[in-house]
Design an enzyme around this catalytic site. Structure first.
Site: not given
Length: 372
Positions: A38, A335, A338
């Protein structure tokens, strides 16, 4: 001239540059092929039935190319892969492999295979139901590789892949966070495997995966190590730590893996003729931003800009009901997991032309300009 006509001209110019064997001018990067999780997913998970998605607001709020709409990137703006591609002169962001529009000449600018929740091990990320493991990502590159042959012919295709393309690998965090350290799914494995045995397993699998890419003509590689995963807002929140504390075990596991990864990169440079593997010391880079955040213009390296739950907004992922900070450029973390675009910019800058303690044995600009 409308945008479609302009894009067509860019494609034609690019094709002519490839056809005559030049580099597209000014040392421009021919293509960027991105593998990972991600941290660099550009939207592949949008096309999967998965619990790991970033296709909802306010993700992408600062991503200019989409007008601030979510694209599936797990940050407020560009990923490190996006920024590096831009800075190296790539003419187009690498498109997600699973996007139906990733076809034809656009693949010559690069393709993004990364997937939120993906890992080196195929079992990693099972909690998300679906994700692309590193093995599957390489399977997909094999499809792209055959498409490039059809577009350019075998000889030019090989030259394009070997000389003009960079292969970026950012993977490994989920193998700890969503595999080895996740008791519900990994209890059996953790009983039977010591941390060192698990790390050895990861390195063995990654060695095979990178060798497979080499056999598909990849020659220029950038391999990122695992960052300080014990310092992310999620870990700090659930463990109720002070602002300057990190969770010891995840960081210790990351450091064990990183030590062996550095050795692997050196071995591959010695044993695969013509290959150039660059090691990106993401752990120390991110730890520098976390430790000395104020020096880089940040006001916090512990609290998520977008999230909910606990002292550091680190429990519930970013979504429409999340609290959202007003000073996004002042947060190291977007977040619970990340980095923000602002942090990604600083990380990318070091990889492009930074200190040898962060990127070795050469910078990404030097790797791009290397004549094989």
């Amino acid at each position: 001239m409308d945008s479609k006509a302009s894009a067509l001209l860019v494609l034609i110019a690019f094709m002519l540059a490839v056809a005559d064997g030049s580099d597209g001018g000014g040392g421009a990067l021919g293509a960027s092929y991105i593998f990972g999780d991600s941290l660099v997913d550009a939207g592949n998970n949008n096309f999967l039935p998965t619990l790991s998605k970033a296709d909802i607001k306010p993700n992408g709020i600062d991503f200019k190319a989409s007008g601030g709409k979510p694209t599936g990137r797990y940050t407020n703006g560009r990923t490190i892969g996006d920024i590096v591609g831009e800075e190296l002169g790539q003419g187009h962001y690498a498109m997600p492999f699973l996007d139906p529009n990733t076809t034809g000449e656009v693949i010559l600018y690069g393709v993004n295979y990364a997937s939120g929740g993906g890992g080196i091990m195929n079992a990693t990320g099972r909690i998300f139901v679906n994700r692309l493991s590193m093995d599957i990502q390489i399977d997909y590159f094999n499809i792209t590789r055959q498409q490039i042959d059809k577009l350019l012919g075998a000889s030019k295709a090989r030259e394009h892949i070997m000389k003009k393309s960079i292969f970026s690998i950012t993977i490994g965090s989920n193998d700890f966070l969503n595999n080895y350290l996740l008791p519900v799914l990994s209890m059996g494995a953790r009983v039977s495997q010591s941390p060192d045995a698990f790390v050895d397993d990861l390195i063995s699998h990654l060695r095979s995966q990178l060798t497979r890419l080499y056999q598909l003509d990849a020659r220029k590689f950038i391999i990122g190590n695992v960052g300080p995963i014990g310092c992310i807002p999620y870990q700090r929140t659930i463990n109720q730590l002070n602002e300057n504390e990190c969770v010891a075990l995840p960081n210790e596991l990351a450091l064990r893996y990183n030590s062996k990864l550095k050795n692997l990169v050196a071995q591959l440079n010695d044993n695969l003729p013509g290959a150039n593997f660059v090691h990106a010391n993401v752990y120390d880079l991110v730890m520098e931003l976390i430790t000395n955040y104020d020096k880089y213009g940040f006001t916090t390296a512990s609290k998520a800009c977008c999230g909910n739950g606990g002292q550091y907004a680190g429990i519930i992922p970013c979504g429409p009901t999340s609290s959202l900070c007003n000073d996004r450029e002042k947060h190291v973390f977007w977040d619970p997991y990340h980095p923000s675009e602002a942090a990604n910019v600083l990380i990318a800058k070091q990889l492009l032309q930074g200190d040898p303690k962060y990127v070795s044995p050469m910078t990404l600009r030097e790797l791009r300009d290397l004549n094989l």
